[in-house]
Design a protein around this motif. Structure first.
Motif, PDB file in Angstrom:
ATOM      1  N   THR A  47       0.848  -1.192   0.000  1.00 50.49           N
ATOM      2  CA  THR A  47       0.000   0.000   0.000  1.00 50.49           C
ATOM      3  C   THR A  47       0.886   1.246   0.000  1.00 50.49           C
ATOM      4  N   GLY A  48       0.357   2.335  -0.549  1.00 49.60           N
ATOM      5  CA  GLY A  48       1.182   3.529  -0.706  1.00 49.60           C
ATOM      6  C   GLY A  48       2.367   3.253  -1.606  1.00 49.60           C
ATOM      7  N   GLY A  49       2.125   2.450  -2.660  1.00 51.87           N
ATOM      8  CA  GLY A  49       3.216   1.953  -3.482  1.00 51.87           C
ATOM      9  C   GLY A  49       3.585   2.799  -4.681  1.00 51.87           C
ATOM     10  N   ALA A  50       2.973   3.960  -4.844  1.00 51.41           N
ATOM     11  CA  ALA A  50       3.211   4.757  -6.046  1.00 51.41           C
ATOM     12  C   ALA A  50       4.566   5.450  -6.065  1.00 51.41           C
ATOM     13  N   GLN A  51       5.158   5.662  -4.897  1.00 51.05           N
ATOM     14  CA  GLN A  51       6.405   6.423  -4.851  1.00 51.05           C
ATOM     15  C   GLN A  51       7.133   6.152  -3.540  1.00 51.05           C
ATOM     16  N   GLY A  52       8.309   6.742  -3.416  1.00 53.46           N
ATOM     17  CA  GLY A  52       9.044   6.764  -2.160  1.00 53.46           C
ATOM     18  C   GLY A  52       9.333   5.399  -1.569  1.00 53.46           C
ATOM     19  N   ILE A  53       9.104   5.263  -0.275  1.00 56.74           N
ATOM     20  CA  ILE A  53       9.414   4.027   0.428  1.00 56.74           C
ATOM     21  C   ILE A  53       8.579   2.866  -0.100  1.00 56.74           C
ATOM     22  N   GLY A  54       7.308   3.112  -0.399  1.00 58.84           N
ATOM     23  CA  GLY A  54       6.465   2.036  -0.925  1.00 58.84           C
ATOM     24  C   GLY A  54       6.996   1.467  -2.220  1.00 58.84           C
ATOM     25  N   TYR A  55       7.409   2.344  -3.123  1.00 55.62           N
ATOM     26  CA  TYR A  55       7.960   1.897  -4.403  1.00 55.62           C
ATOM     27  C   TYR A  55       9.259   1.127  -4.181  1.00 55.62           C
ATOM     28  N   ALA A  56      10.098   1.603  -3.252  1.00 61.29           N
ATOM     29  CA  ALA A  56      11.349   0.908  -2.957  1.00 61.29           C
ATOM     30  C   ALA A  56      11.085  -0.466  -2.354  1.00 61.29           C
ATOM     31  N   CYS A  57      10.054  -0.575  -1.523  1.00 58.39           N
ATOM     32  CA  CYS A  57       9.670  -1.886  -0.984  1.00 58.39           C
ATOM     33  C   CYS A  57       9.286  -2.827  -2.121  1.00 58.39           C
ATOM     34  N   ALA A  58       8.514  -2.308  -3.069  1.00 60.92           N
ATOM     35  CA  ALA A  58       8.087  -3.117  -4.205  1.00 60.92           C
ATOM     36  C   ALA A  58       9.281  -3.600  -5.020  1.00 60.92           C
ATOM     37  N   GLU A  59      10.236  -2.715  -5.242  1.00 58.81           N
ATOM     38  CA  GLU A  59      11.437  -3.104  -5.986  1.00 58.81           C
ATOM     39  C   GLU A  59      12.174  -4.238  -5.283  1.00 58.81           C
ATOM     40  N   ALA A  60      12.319  -4.122  -3.968  1.00 62.92           N
ATOM     41  CA  ALA A  60      13.045  -5.146  -3.211  1.00 62.92           C
ATOM     42  C   ALA A  60      12.299  -6.473  -3.217  1.00 62.92           C
ATOM     43  N   LEU A  61      10.981  -6.429  -3.113  1.00 63.66           N
ATOM     44  CA  LEU A  61      10.188  -7.655  -3.135  1.00 63.66           C
ATOM     45  C   LEU A  61      10.213  -8.300  -4.515  1.00 63.66           C
ATOM     46  N   ALA A  62      10.216  -7.478  -5.547  1.00 67.57           N
ATOM     47  CA  ALA A  62      10.303  -8.010  -6.909  1.00 67.57           C
ATOM     48  C   ALA A  62      11.614  -8.751  -7.106  1.00 67.57           C
ATOM     49  N   ALA A  63      12.689  -8.205  -6.553  1.00 64.86           N
ATOM     50  CA  ALA A  63      13.996  -8.852  -6.666  1.00 64.86           C
ATOM     51  C   ALA A  63      14.003 -10.211  -5.967  1.00 64.86           C
TER      52      ALA A  63
END
Length: 250
Positions: free
Chosen positions: A10-26
């Motif tokens: 949630t809150g995944g459009a930018q900032g920390i949320g987007y960085a979390c998504a990148e790390a989980l994708a990896a």
């Protein structure tokens, strides 16, 4: 649907949320991003690629949160990793802080986190999923700033909600943890970063003498979501450059 773990940020459009998504994708997760910013979350999903899904959701609205989970489960499958990252601050001097603003911050940061956590956990329990939930707290759960009283109250609540949920869900092998960022280079900190004096005050109470990056928070979130943290639950890990350990200095 596949055996690939589904991670909702949630809150995944930018900032920390987007960085979390990148790390989980990896780490190999199928990503679903949710954000109140429809254009932003669509752009973020496209940028991440790999079949990432972007959904619009106002985390202050329990009906929207529950409808979002219904949609995800019907179209993609159950969520096994939930990152409760959405949050707002709405700064105001304490005596000027309106009840409306205070309630809005609580609605997004604390109530929204509870609703999403409980909804995800119910499906995990029903389907026997040994999932992982990571909530976004803050150093302001422990220390505070007068101009963000509502934010501090909400993040202290997230810290305690994390502990309670971890205890409740431990019999089902569902882990619940939190991450508490310090000063991170996001849009929320842009005003401080643009003001040399304000930035110097921040760095004066940060032993590592720098602002953290969203990626540094995302990596800790991904660790907690992974099997590498399989014996960690009910904890809040502070990604703060040493701030909470700093006493008065000469």
């Amino acid at each position: 649907m596949s055996d690939q773990p589904i991670a909702l940020v949630t809150g995944g459009a930018q900032g920390i949320g987007y960085a979390c998504a990148e790390a989980l994708a990896a780490d190999g997760a199928k990503l679903i991003l949710a954000d109140v910013n429809a254009e932003g979350v669509a752009a973020a999903a496209e940028a991440l690629g790999g079949g990432t899904v972007g959904l619009t959701c106002d985390m202050s609205d329990p009906a929207q949160i529950n409808a979002m989970f219904d949609t995800i489960e019907a179209e993609h499958g159950p969520v096994s990793i939930l990152i409760n990252n959405a949050g707002i601050a709405m700064p105001a001097e304490f005596l000027d802080l309106s009840l409306e603003s205070f309630q809005k911050v609580i609605d997004v940061n604390l109530t929204g986190t509870f609703v999403a956590l409980q909804r995800a956990a119910k499906t995990m329990v029903t389907k026997g999923i040994e999932g992982s939930i990571v909530n976004m707290s803050s150093v302001n759960a422990v220390v505070s700033i007068p101009a963000i009283a509502a934010y501090s109250a909400s993040k202290g609540g997230v810290m305690q909600l994390t502990k309670a949920a971890a205890l409740a869900l431990a019999p089902h092998n569902i882990r619940v943890n939190a991450v508490g960022p310090g000063s991170i280079d996001t849009a929320m900190m842009a005003g401080v970063n643009a003001n040399p004096e304000a930035l110097e005050r921040v760095l004066s109470r940060t032993p590592l003498k720098r602002v953290g990056s969203p990626q540094e928070v995302g990596d800790v979130v991904a660790f907690l979501a992974s099997s590498k943290a399989s014996y960690v639950t009910g904890e809040t890990i502070y990604v703060d450059g040493g701030r909470l350990g700093l006493n008065y200095t000469c």
